[in-house]
Write an enzyme that holds these catalytic residues in place. Structure first.
Site, mmCIF file in Angstrom:
data_model
loop_
_atom_site.group_PDB
_atom_site.id
_atom_site.type_symbol
_atom_site.label_atom_id
_atom_site.label_comp_id
_atom_site.label_asym_id
_atom_site.label_seq_id
_atom_site.Cartn_x
_atom_site.Cartn_y
_atom_site.Cartn_z
ATOM 1 N N TRP A 103 0.816 -1.215 0.000
ATOM 2 C CA TRP A 103 0.000 0.000 0.000
ATOM 3 C C TRP A 103 0.848 1.262 0.000
ATOM 4 C CZ3 TRP A 103 -4.464 -0.474 -1.983
ATOM 5 C CH2 TRP A 103 -5.204 -1.641 -1.812
ATOM 6 N N ASP A 173 -1.613 6.595 6.441
ATOM 7 C CA ASP A 173 -2.703 5.753 5.955
ATOM 8 C C ASP A 173 -3.038 4.750 7.054
ATOM 9 O OD1 ASP A 173 -4.365 3.901 4.777
ATOM 10 O OD2 ASP A 173 -3.069 3.494 3.052
ATOM 11 N N LYS A 197 -12.320 -1.591 5.981
ATOM 12 C CA LYS A 197 -11.506 -2.566 6.690
ATOM 13 C C LYS A 197 -12.013 -2.716 8.125
ATOM 14 C CE LYS A 197 -9.198 -2.676 2.978
ATOM 15 N NZ LYS A 197 -7.984 -2.014 2.600
HETATM 16 C C1 LIG Z 1 -7.480 -1.361 1.437
HETATM 17 C C2 LIG Z 1 -6.436 -0.356 1.612
HETATM 18 C C3 LIG Z 1 -6.331 0.764 0.750
HETATM 19 C C4 LIG Z 1 -7.259 0.963 -0.432
HETATM 20 O O1 LIG Z 1 -8.567 1.188 -0.053
HETATM 21 P P1 LIG Z 1 -9.712 1.451 -1.137
HETATM 22 O O2 LIG Z 1 -10.840 1.958 -0.314
HETATM 23 O O3 LIG Z 1 -9.999 0.134 -1.799
HETATM 24 O O4 LIG Z 1 -9.222 2.451 -2.108
HETATM 25 C C5 LIG Z 1 -5.338 1.673 1.009
HETATM 26 N N1 LIG Z 1 -4.482 1.511 2.032
HETATM 27 C C6 LIG Z 1 -4.552 0.453 2.866
HETATM 28 C C7 LIG Z 1 -3.588 0.341 3.990
HETATM 29 C C8 LIG Z 1 -5.523 -0.506 2.680
HETATM 30 O O5 LIG Z 1 -5.596 -1.562 3.508
#
Ligand SMILES: *Cc1c(COP(=O)(O)O)cnc(C)c1O
Length: 361
Positions: A103, A173, A197
């Site tokens: 990511w 993030d 998530k």
């Molecule tokens: C799933 C995830 C993303 C992407 O998320 P989307 O909503 O599908 O764009 C970005 N960063 C991390 C750490 C993730 O687990």
């Protein structure tokens, strides 16, 4: 299990707390006397305004978000932030990124389209199985921000100590760890999290950004890409993801009801410990992440061979434990045990794996 639901170990979208799903069910046909479902409601109505206001207020309360931070609900998931962050925060056109897995790599690739990216540290040498030491990175004085992915969902590593940014803005993030433990918001310039998530359905991101980082001199940027647009409009410049905001608002209230993020962290540590203790004892299964960087949320592990990995995945699925196949970049298995995964789910999985090991020894 009630409703014959499966223990779902998906990396996302993932499990939601059952009391939240039950409340949503009960309000489906007629939300609190409004005569309609939240899906059918005008986002400009008073009844919806209360839903979004309460969601923000409860999140502020849960995390202790200071008044000089804006909370924004933006569509495009976490992925759109890979672009919005450099577009909005690169004043000098320069940022330091820490490369810790899939990511952060995606974020780096997008930031490179906007400006200069300096890789401050990387764990590529060991297939991203640890968080590198970031206590003394080389950070040029004119760096706009330092970027981390605080929990790498695919590789399963997490930051225990935040990097030393030497006074520069920290951007994180938190998608796959959002609200899994207490967070000191003022350590960051910006935190963001795709919500599918740990807190709700997909298609939206929560952005928590310090007000002084929101610029009004970016008039050439597409309007939707400017944080200012969303901040000025209370996240309603266009029709927001009304449904996701409603659902995450319920999860925020649920988290408050169980005792907040301290209690959530306690439960998450207990759950993860059960799985890691098993992996440390097992002769068949091995965790792929260095102990000091292990995630409380995503736990990747392997057997000695791809064939056996595949056999275990098939056996778990047949037994009612879903989505345990590891991501192809790590292989093996991955158990995502987010906030809503009950302890019983982890206990049941470990019992199953123990039995599998005994039978295949
Ligand atoms: C799933 C995830 C993303 C992407 O998320 P989307 O909503 O599908 O764009 C970005 N960063 C991390 C750490 C993730 O687990």
């Amino acid at each position: 299990m009630k409703y014959d639901r499966t223990f779902n170990f998906s990396a996302g979208p993932a499990m939601m707390p059952e009391p939240v799903l039950e409340e949503i069910r009960d309000e489906m046909m007629n939300y609190r006397g409004s005569g309609m479902c939240v899906m059918e409601m005008s986002h400009r109505s008073a009844v919806y305004q209360q839903i979004i206001d309460e969601a923000e207020a409860d999140l502020r309360d849960l995390m202790g978000i200071p008044d000089n931070y804006k909370v924004l609900f933006i569509q495009g998931g976490a992925t759109l932030q890979f672009s919005m962050i450099p577009m909005n925060l690169m004043k000098n056109g320069k940022a330091v990124y820490v490369e810790t897995g899939a990511w952060s790599k995606k974020a780096i690739a997008e930031a490179k389209k906007v400006g200069e990216v300096i890789i401050g540290a990387s764990s590529k040498d060991k297939n991203y199985s640890y968080i590198p030491d970031c206590s003394d990175m080389d950070i040029p004085e004119d760096t706009d921000y330092v970027y981390i992915c605080e929990n790498e969902t695919i590789h399963g590593c997490t930051w225990q100590t935040l990097p030393n940014t030497k006074g520069h803005t920290l951007v994180s993030d938190q998608s796959s760890m959002f609200l899994s433990k207490p967070c000191n918001v003022s350590d960051y310039g910006m935190i963001y999290a795709g919500v599918q998530k740990n807190v709700g359905p997909s298609g939206m991101v929560v952005v928590i950004v310090r007000e002084d980082l929101i610029r009004d001199d970016l008039t050439d940027l597409p309007i939707y890409m400017q944080y200012k647009t969303h901040a000025d409009a209370g996240s309603m410049y266009n029709t927001p993801n009304c449904w996701a905001i409603y659902c995450i608002g319920k999860v925020f209230k649920y988290l408050k009801s169980i005792g907040g993020l301290e209690e959530m962290e306690k439960r998450n540590i207990e759950k993860a410990q059960i799985l890691y203790d098993f992996l440390d004892e097992s002769k068949m299964f091995t965790g792929t992440v260095e102990k000091s960087s292990r995630s409380l949320m995503n736990v990747p592990f392997v057997t000695e061979s791809k064939e056996l990995d595949a056999e275990v995945v098939a056996a778990t699925k047949a037994a009612g434990y879903d989505n345990l196949k590891g991501h192809k970049s790590v292989g093996g298995l991955r158990a995502s045990i987010y906030n809503a995964m009950p302890k019983e789910g982890v206990v049941a999985l470990v019992d199953f794996l123990k039995k599998f090991e005994e039978e295949h020894a």
